[in-house]
Design an enzyme around this catalytic site. Structure first.
Site: not given
Ligand code: ZN
Length: 174
Positions: A46, A51, A91-92, A133-134, A137
């Site tokens: 995701g 991000q 998480c990236l 989660h996204e 963000h």
């Molecule tokens: Zn994330």
């Protein structure tokens, strides 16, 4: 298609609250394609526009092992949720860390698709976790915010140290 740079915690730009997308046009569809490329390459399941330093309410996700179930959600809004589950999330933007987070097991989401049409979809399991989660963000929230302050500071210090080493390595090869 182009790969985009992913911001990493504690970059303050990750805290910016994203604004609604007003027009779904070719430029936005290009951004969606670039976000998918960036996410698959990372690799991740995701990615939120926040991000990649674009502060618009847009996220992409694909939790399938064959990478054949891509979802692009524009202006997503949770209209129903139920159940509670705990999942170890990564998480990236917080590379290398996995911590347990509690979220709804099922969510119904209203969103615009890449053609600008309004849709509703039900998400369960990992995809439900991923979408929540996204969406965090887009509100400037990270999964580490669910952890204790002490734990969050430890992760922050470790990541800053890792980045200093990376910079040194880069400097050495120049
Ligand atoms: Zn994330």
């Amino acid at each position: 298609m182009a790969k985009l740079k992913i911001l990493e915690f504690p970059d303050p730009r990750l805290r910016i609250k994203a604004r609604l997308v007003e027009t779904v046009d070719d430029a936005l569809r290009q951004l969606i394609d670039d976000m998918f490329e960036t996410m698959y390459d990372a690799p991740g399941i995701g990615l939120a526009a926040t991000q990649v330093d674009v502060h618009r309410r847009l996220l992409v996700a694909d939790v399938s092992s064959e990478k054949d179930d891509p979802w692009a959600l524009i202006n997503p809004k949770i209209i129903e949720k139920d159940g509670v589950g705990v999942t170890a999330e990564g998480c990236l933007s917080v590379p290398g860390y996995y911590e347990e987070v509690e979220r709804a097991e099922h969510v119904k989401v209203r969103f615009l698709d890449r053609d600008g049409s309004q849709q509703e979809a039900d998400f369960d399991g990992l995809l439900a976790v991923c979408v929540q989660h996204e969406m965090d963000h887009l509100d400037g929230k990270l999964f580490v915010d669910y952890l204790s302050e002490a734990k969050r500071q430890r992760i922050r210090k470790r990541l800053e140290k890792d980045r200093r080493y990376k910079q040194q390595e880069t400097a050495a090869v120049l």
